[in-house]
Design an enzyme around this catalytic site. Structure first.
Site, PDB file in Angstrom:
ATOM      1  N   CYS A 113       0.816  -1.234   0.000  1.00 51.41           N
ATOM      2  CA  CYS A 113       0.000   0.000   0.000  1.00 51.41           C
ATOM      3  C   CYS A 113       0.841   1.273   0.000  1.00 51.41           C
ATOM      4  O   CYS A 113       0.332   2.347  -0.308  1.00 51.41           O
ATOM      5  CB  CYS A 113      -0.932   0.009   1.199  1.00 51.41           C
ATOM      6  SG  CYS A 113      -2.089  -1.362   1.186  1.00 51.41           S
ATOM      7  N   HIS A 249      -3.438   7.243   2.536  1.00 54.77           N
ATOM      8  CA  HIS A 249      -3.796   5.920   2.011  1.00 54.77           C
ATOM      9  C   HIS A 249      -5.198   5.586   2.509  1.00 54.77           C
ATOM     10  O   HIS A 249      -5.537   5.816   3.670  1.00 54.77           O
ATOM     11  CB  HIS A 249      -2.791   4.879   2.498  1.00 54.77           C
ATOM     12  CG  HIS A 249      -3.207   3.477   2.174  1.00 54.77           C
ATOM     13  ND1 HIS A 249      -3.632   3.110   0.924  1.00 54.77           N
ATOM     14  CD2 HIS A 249      -3.289   2.355   2.955  1.00 54.77           C
ATOM     15  CE1 HIS A 249      -3.942   1.821   0.933  1.00 54.77           C
ATOM     16  NE2 HIS A 249      -3.744   1.342   2.155  1.00 54.77           N
ATOM     17  N   ASN A 279     -10.012  -0.230  -0.275  1.00 53.44           N
ATOM     18  CA  ASN A 279      -8.546  -0.129  -0.224  1.00 53.44           C
ATOM     19  C   ASN A 279      -7.982  -0.672  -1.540  1.00 53.44           C
ATOM     20  O   ASN A 279      -8.024  -1.875  -1.787  1.00 53.44           O
ATOM     21  CB  ASN A 279      -8.032  -0.939   0.970  1.00 53.44           C
ATOM     22  CG  ASN A 279      -6.523  -0.911   1.102  1.00 53.44           C
ATOM     23  OD1 ASN A 279      -5.817  -0.469   0.196  1.00 53.44           O
ATOM     24  ND2 ASN A 279      -6.017  -1.404   2.216  1.00 53.44           N
TER      25      ASN A 279
HETATM   26  N1  ACO Z   1     -18.578  -8.574   8.830  1.00 52.98           N
HETATM   27  C1  ACO Z   1     -19.058  -8.810  10.075  1.00 52.98           C
HETATM   28  N2  ACO Z   1     -18.270  -9.105  11.125  1.00 52.98           N
HETATM   29  C2  ACO Z   1     -16.946  -9.198  10.887  1.00 52.98           C
HETATM   30  C3  ACO Z   1     -16.383  -8.987   9.613  1.00 52.98           C
HETATM   31  C4  ACO Z   1     -17.257  -8.672   8.567  1.00 52.98           C
HETATM   32  N3  ACO Z   1     -16.829  -8.431   7.306  1.00 52.98           N
HETATM   33  N4  ACO Z   1     -15.057  -9.127   9.698  1.00 52.98           N
HETATM   34  C5  ACO Z   1     -14.772  -9.423  10.983  1.00 52.98           C
HETATM   35  N5  ACO Z   1     -15.921  -9.466  11.703  1.00 52.98           N
HETATM   36  C6  ACO Z   1     -16.085  -9.751  13.116  1.00 52.98           C
HETATM   37  C7  ACO Z   1     -14.933 -10.516  13.704  1.00 52.98           C
HETATM   38  O1  ACO Z   1     -15.065 -11.898  13.465  1.00 52.98           O
HETATM   39  C8  ACO Z   1     -15.022 -10.156  15.168  1.00 52.98           C
HETATM   40  O2  ACO Z   1     -16.026 -10.962  15.745  1.00 52.98           O
HETATM   41  P1  ACO Z   1     -15.852 -11.508  17.253  1.00 52.98           P
HETATM   42  O3  ACO Z   1     -15.777 -10.270  18.114  1.00 52.98           O
HETATM   43  O4  ACO Z   1     -17.079 -12.318  17.457  1.00 52.98           O
HETATM   44  O5  ACO Z   1     -14.576 -12.294  17.268  1.00 52.98           O
HETATM   45  C9  ACO Z   1     -15.560  -8.730  15.154  1.00 52.98           C
HETATM   46  O6  ACO Z   1     -16.117  -8.526  13.838  1.00 52.98           O
HETATM   47  C10 ACO Z   1     -14.495  -7.675  15.409  1.00 52.98           C
HETATM   48  O7  ACO Z   1     -13.342  -7.976  14.623  1.00 52.98           O
HETATM   49  P2  ACO Z   1     -12.068  -7.069  14.669  1.00 52.98           P
HETATM   50  O8  ACO Z   1     -11.045  -7.647  13.750  1.00 52.98           O
HETATM   51  O9  ACO Z   1     -11.685  -6.801  16.078  1.00 52.98           O
HETATM   52  O10 ACO Z   1     -12.646  -5.711  14.029  1.00 52.98           O
HETATM   53  P3  ACO Z   1     -11.918  -4.341  13.873  1.00 52.98           P
HETATM   54  O11 ACO Z   1     -12.702  -3.281  14.542  1.00 52.98           O
HETATM   55  O12 ACO Z   1     -10.439  -4.408  14.190  1.00 52.98           O
HETATM   56  O13 ACO Z   1     -12.045  -4.074  12.309  1.00 52.98           O
HETATM   57  C11 ACO Z   1     -10.666  -4.180  10.328  1.00 52.98           C
HETATM   58  C12 ACO Z   1     -11.433  -4.976  11.405  1.00 52.98           C
HETATM   59  C13 ACO Z   1     -11.660  -3.347   9.575  1.00 52.98           C
HETATM   60  C14 ACO Z   1      -9.988  -5.174   9.420  1.00 52.98           C
HETATM   61  C15 ACO Z   1      -9.629  -3.254  11.000  1.00 52.98           C
HETATM   62  O14 ACO Z   1      -8.888  -3.978  11.943  1.00 52.98           O
HETATM   63  C16 ACO Z   1      -8.660  -2.625  10.011  1.00 52.98           C
HETATM   64  O15 ACO Z   1      -9.028  -1.758   9.242  1.00 52.98           O
HETATM   65  N6  ACO Z   1      -7.364  -2.992  10.063  1.00 52.98           N
HETATM   66  C17 ACO Z   1      -6.313  -2.340   9.288  1.00 52.98           C
HETATM   67  C18 ACO Z   1      -6.377  -2.586   7.819  1.00 52.98           C
HETATM   68  C19 ACO Z   1      -5.217  -1.856   7.170  1.00 52.98           C
HETATM   69  O16 ACO Z   1      -4.995  -0.691   7.396  1.00 52.98           O
HETATM   70  N7  ACO Z   1      -4.407  -2.548   6.426  1.00 52.98           N
HETATM   71  C20 ACO Z   1      -3.174  -1.906   5.944  1.00 52.98           C
HETATM   72  C21 ACO Z   1      -3.134  -1.697   4.558  1.00 52.98           C
HETATM   73  S1  ACO Z   1      -3.593  -3.130   3.622  1.00 52.98           S
HETATM   74  C22 ACO Z   1      -2.196  -3.607   2.691  1.00 52.98           C
HETATM   75  O17 ACO Z   1      -1.097  -3.223   2.909  1.00 52.98           O
HETATM   76  C23 ACO Z   1      -2.467  -4.633   1.594  1.00 52.98           C
END
Ligand code: ACO
Length: 322
Positions: A113, A249, A279
């Site tokens: 990214c 980003h 993204n």
């Molecule tokens: N729909 C519904 N529920 C979901 C989904 C979904 N699509 N995905 C995960 N959940 C659930 C999980 O299973 C979890 O359930 P549980 O509490 O029963 O275990 C709950 O939602 C919370 O999951 P978290 O992973 O804690 O959710 P979070 O608030 O952290 O959001 C996310 C997840 C959106 C992925 C976030 O962590 C994020 O944006 N991370 C960074 C992404 C990023 O910046 N990447 C860098 C660049 S990418 C690259 O370089 C290719």
């Protein structure tokens, strides 16, 4: 003093749109969860026969037209991508051929990214040292090809697209500074654990998909992007109020808002496309820049902070006068 100045921008998104409601039919998710946790409402997905180079070509042609440049004006081509058309030649060489650019250096940059920010920093060094005068820099991805569409943790996050800029040597600023970093110790938090030297047959059997420990990536992204803001301003002896536009980003609206808060930047001076594009990895920063330039929001002479964070981990920023 020689500077690297943006002469024109371009962007391209594939026609097919995948909404959160479409995803509700594919995995156990909801529009509400996706919007609440990420800010994403829809993303574009390349057609089966549409490659990264196809997207890159359209974005590049638009940037060349905006800059008033022909193929013969360009003496450097860099494509930032994680999803190249082939193992080799590089997508940059394929693109060079499509555009009829001959003989100059052309290569890909792989910093996930952060790829476009890396490519812009590299081009700035080529131009300031006199190794190039006019460069085409593209961030282009077909990330949908490395998404596991049965994994709700990741499939809701990503999209396809391409963004491009033409930069050229100028006596007027220009890129003020670029700051590029990586720390490979975090590789396992965000990866596609398959590749050429580890065995293509394994790849064909199991597929090659993005794996992410989202929560840990999220925390690292917020703290690291906060640090890069301080580093960039400190390096230039500038204040937060000197920045007119933040072009981050586009991974997650919550990460973007955290960086904006750090800059004390009102959200109407932060370019946000994550809601519309998801993204798009290396394409996200140039797509956001192009969107804001074409809509007339960003004006000549304004100060822009571009920043990104991604797999590796890699992270970086470019501060420039548009
Ligand atoms: N729909 C519904 N529920 C979901 C989904 C979904 N699509 N995905 C995960 N959940 C659930 C999980 O299973 C979890 O359930 P549980 O509490 O029963 O275990 C709950 O939602 C919370 O999951 P978290 O992973 O804690 O959710 P979070 O608030 O952290 O959001 C996310 C997840 C959106 C992925 C976030 O962590 C994020 O944006 N991370 C960074 C992404 C990023 O910046 N990447 C860098 C660049 S990418 C690259 O370089 C290719």
């Amino acid at each position: 003093m020689k500077y690297t100045r943006i002469a024109g921008t371009g962007g391209f998104l594939p026609e097919k749109v995948l909404t959160n409601h479409d995803l509700e039919e594919m995995v156990d998710t909801s529009d509400e969860w996706i919007v609440d946790r990420t800010g994403i409402r829809k993303r574009h997905i390349a057609a089966d026969d549409e490659t990264t180079c196809d997207l890159a070509e359209q974005a590049a042609r638009r940037a060349m037209s905006a800059a008033g440049k022909e193929a013969h004006d360009i003496d450097l081509v860099i494509v930032a991508t994680t999803t190249p058309d082939q193992i080799f030649p590089s997508t940059a060489c394929l693109l060079q051929q499509r555009l009829g650019i001959r003989g100059c250096a052309a290569f890909d940059v792989q910093a996930v990214c952060t790829g476009f920010v890396y490519a812009l920093g590299i081009a700035d060094n080529f131009i300031r040292t006199g190794s190039a005068r006019c460069a085409l820099i593209v961030g282009a991805e077909t990330l949908s090809r490395i998404v596991d569409w049965t994994d709700r943790d990741t499939c809701v996050l990503f999209g396809d697209g391409a963004g491009a800029v033409i930069v050229e040597a100028s006596s007027e600023p220009g890129i003020i500074s670029s700051h590029l970093h990586a720390d490979g110790k975090y590789a396992e938090l965000l990866q596609v654990p398959a590749g050429v030297s580890s065995g293509l047959s394994q790849l064909a059997d199991a597929g090659a998909f993005i794996e992410m420990r989202g929560n840990e990536v999220f925390k690292m992204a917020v703290t690291t992007l906060g640090r890069i803001v301080d580093e960039t301003l400190g390096h230039n002896g500038m204040n937060k109020s000197d920045i007119d536009w933040l072009i981050p980003h586009q991974a997650n609206i919550r990460i973007i808002k955290a960086t904006a808060r750090k800059l004390r930047m009102p959200m109407d001076h932060v370019v946000v496309t994550v809601d519309e594009h998801g993204n798009t990895s290396a394409a996200s920063v140039p797509l956001a820049l192009d969107e804001a330039v074409r809509s007339g929001r960003i004006k000549r002479g304004e100060t822009l902070l571009l920043e990104a964070f991604g797999g590796g981990f890699t992270w970086g920023s470019v501060l420039l006068k548009y």
